[in-house]
Design a protein around this motif. Structure first.
Motif, short mmCIF file in Angstrom:
data_model
loop_
_atom_site.label_atom_id
_atom_site.label_comp_id
_atom_site.label_asym_id
_atom_site.label_seq_id
_atom_site.Cartn_x
_atom_site.Cartn_y
_atom_site.Cartn_z
N ALA A 1 -2.82 9.98 -1.30
CA ALA A 1 -3.06 9.03 -2.43
C ALA A 1 -3.00 7.70 -2.01
CB ALA A 1 -1.97 9.43 -3.34
N ALA A 2 -1.79 7.23 -1.21
CA ALA A 2 -1.71 5.87 -0.68
C ALA A 2 -2.82 5.34 -0.11
CB ALA A 2 -0.40 6.00 0.02
N ALA B 1 -1.02 -6.70 4.69
CA ALA B 1 -0.90 -5.38 4.25
C ALA B 1 0.61 -4.75 4.44
CB ALA B 1 -1.91 -4.46 5.25
N VAL B 2 1.16 -4.29 3.35
CA VAL B 2 2.40 -4.10 3.41
C VAL B 2 2.66 -2.55 3.27
CG1 VAL B 2 4.84 -4.51 2.41
CG2 VAL B 2 3.18 -6.42 2.45
N PHE B 3 3.36 -1.79 4.19
CA PHE B 3 3.56 -0.53 3.93
C PHE B 3 5.13 -0.19 4.00
CE2 PHE B 3 -0.04 -1.55 6.51
CZ PHE B 3 -1.37 -0.49 5.97
N SER B 4 5.42 0.25 2.66
CA SER B 4 6.75 0.37 2.03
C SER B 4 6.70 1.30 1.14
CB SER B 4 7.22 -0.91 1.76
OG SER B 4 8.67 -0.76 1.48
N SER B 5 7.71 2.21 0.68
CA SER B 5 7.78 3.04 -0.24
C SER B 5 9.26 3.12 -0.84
CB SER B 5 7.53 4.49 0.17
OG SER B 5 7.57 5.22 -1.09
N TRP B 6 9.56 3.17 -2.02
CA TRP B 6 10.92 3.38 -2.75
C TRP B 6 10.65 4.72 -3.34
CZ3 TRP B 6 7.35 -0.69 -3.34
CH2 TRP B 6 7.66 -2.07 -2.54
N GLU B 7 9.72 5.48 -3.30
CA GLU B 7 9.77 6.80 -3.76
C GLU B 7 10.69 7.88 -2.99
OE1 GLU B 7 8.82 6.90 -6.63
OE2 GLU B 7 7.71 5.04 -7.03
N LYS B 8 10.31 9.14 -3.43
CA LYS B 8 10.96 10.28 -2.89
C LYS B 8 10.10 10.44 -1.40
CE LYS B 8 10.90 15.51 -3.25
NZ LYS B 8 10.66 16.32 -4.06
N TYR B 9 8.82 10.09 -1.23
CA TYR B 9 7.96 10.33 -0.25
C TYR B 9 7.63 9.07 0.27
CZ TYR B 9 7.34 15.00 -2.11
OH TYR B 9 7.42 16.32 -2.36
N PRO B 10 7.72 8.68 1.53
CA PRO B 10 7.56 9.90 2.77
C PRO B 10 9.20 10.08 3.02
CG PRO B 10 6.69 7.97 3.55
CD PRO B 10 6.83 7.50 2.35
N ALA C 1 6.78 16.59 -9.68
CA ALA C 1 7.33 17.60 -8.79
C ALA C 1 6.50 18.69 -8.13
CB ALA C 1 8.40 18.67 -9.83
N SER C 2 5.30 18.72 -8.70
CA SER C 2 4.48 19.64 -7.66
C SER C 2 3.74 18.98 -6.53
CB SER C 2 3.36 20.01 -8.53
OG SER C 2 2.60 18.85 -9.15
N MET C 3 3.66 17.75 -6.27
CA MET C 3 3.35 16.98 -5.37
C MET C 3 4.08 17.07 -4.12
SD MET C 3 2.07 12.77 -5.22
CE MET C 3 0.39 12.83 -5.78
N THR C 4 3.19 17.26 -2.95
CA THR C 4 3.72 17.47 -1.63
C THR C 4 3.75 15.85 -1.04
OG1 THR C 4 1.65 17.90 -0.42
CG2 THR C 4 2.86 19.66 -1.47
N TYR D 1 0.83 -1.08 -0.14
CA TYR D 1 -0.02 0.16 0.08
C TYR D 1 0.86 1.09 -0.09
CZ TYR D 1 -4.29 -2.76 0.82
OH TYR D 1 -5.21 -3.66 0.71
N ASN D 2 0.90 1.87 -1.29
CA ASN D 2 1.68 3.12 -1.34
C ASN D 2 1.16 3.92 -2.38
OD1 ASN D 2 2.70 1.52 -3.55
ND2 ASN D 2 4.75 1.15 -2.53
N ALA D 3 1.86 4.63 -3.26
CA ALA D 3 1.50 5.34 -4.35
C ALA D 3 2.63 5.50 -5.45
CB ALA D 3 1.00 6.91 -3.76
N GLY D 4 2.28 6.11 -6.44
CA GLY D 4 3.26 6.27 -7.55
C GLY D 4 4.16 7.08 -7.57
#
Length: 330
Positions: A278-279, A297-306, A268-271, A261-264
């Protein structure tokens, strides 16, 4: 209508009450909350390190109440390489004290003399896997779970630079070679994987391939594939239908399903807050609209955020999504 009939029959007598209410219980979903895998993520950045420091390194440090709902704390191979032995021992001790399992997010495919796999996601030298297993052992760890990084996709389907173009059996052989270094030290570890979707369901023979993969994995590793986590490409509009397909397939082959469970990737404009929201919208749509509720339910991100695990002076962290998820299930 059927549930009203059951209730009326249940009121007709003691014996009927026992029999009919048992039937009613089987007819209703168990409502059990999914197991929670919480990945710690970044370790080197100031924001990332502060989360580790707060949870694990400080004497009598903070343990937020939402962490009591976490089944497994996941550590990336890339973080495990960097963490000093003394700090790893603190992580291990804290997780044991809180009765939370340690999960390793593993680069699981072995390189070989052919040179393929260089720079490709999911490949790692076997001798370095052995080094990490020994490091965990020195720290007093008990590895509960291992989640492999998309071995079927990057081993068999991926066709980019340095692709190995392996057969499914060869993917299983490469995985077994690396996994064995962990399993020699932690034989009771439960092993699963993550795979990308809709990339997998876009393959015309994916169901047959996946059955082959499960069989080959069991034969080469000596234990069954214990779960598959769905890594969704949120930017592909057909992801809901892909998720439904894999959920149906997992049910048919009795394979426990997880969803990350994350987002894409954020524009650049996204905070940071907008990305986290979005997640939350993503998991709400999956469970409330699509009615797909995973076992994990997996909580992980490889993006800039968070960029860090815990909400603190650096702003909302990955725990923001987890807390909203717990509210949904409350």
């Amino acid at each position: 209508m059927k549930s009203h009939l059951i209730r009326r029959l249940c009121r007709s007598g003691a014996i009927a009450l026992v029999l009919c209410c048992a039937t009613a219980a089987r007819a209703e979903p168990d409502g059990q909350m999914p197991k929670v895998w919480f990945s710690m993520g970044a370790i080197s950045s100031p924001a990332g390190h502060q989360s580790w420091d707060t949870l694990f390194y400080q004497p009598d440090g903070t343990w937020p109440s939402y962490m009591d709902h976490v089944t497994t704390v996941g550590i990336l191979t890339q973080a495990l390489v960097k963490i000093p032995d003394a700090d790893l021992a603190k992580v291990v001790a804290r997780l044991k004290a809180k009765h939370v399992a340690l999960g390793i997010e593993m680069l699981a495919q072995a390189y070989d003399a052919s040179g393929c796999g260089g720079g490709v996601e999911g490949y790692f030298p076997t001798d370095q896997v052995a080094t990490l297993a020994a490091k965990l052992k020195r720290a007093g760890a008990e590895v509960g779970y291992i989640a492999m990084d998309e071995p079927l996709w990057f081993g068999h389907y991926y066709s980019g630079k340095n692709a190995c173009d392996s057969s499914i059996d060869n993917v299983a052989e490469r995985v077994a070679k690396d996994l064995n270094e962990y399993l020699k030290v932690f034989p009771d570890a439960i092993v699963g994987e993550a795979e990308p979707f809709p990339s997998i369901t876009d393959q015309p023979t994916w169901k047959e391939d996946y059955r082959h993969w499960m069989t080959a994995f069991h034969a080469k590793v000596g234990k069954p594939l214990a779960f598959t986590d769905v890594d969704i490409n949120w930017g592909v509009q057909r992801w809901p239908s892909s998720l439904q397909q894999v959920a149906d397939f997992a049910r048919d082959v009795d394979l426990p399903l997880g969803i990350i469970y994350n987002a894409g990737p954020p524009p650049a404009s996204m905070t940071n807050q907008a990305w986290l929201d979005a997640a939350v919208r993503n998991f709400t749509h999956i469970e409330n609209t699509l009615h797909v509720v995973p076992q994990w339910a997996v909580f992980s991100s490889w993006e800039k955020y968070p960029g860090h695990a815990l909400t603190d002076s650096y702003g909302p962290g990955e725990d923001y999504v987890l807390k909203q998820y717990l509210s949904l299930h409350r």
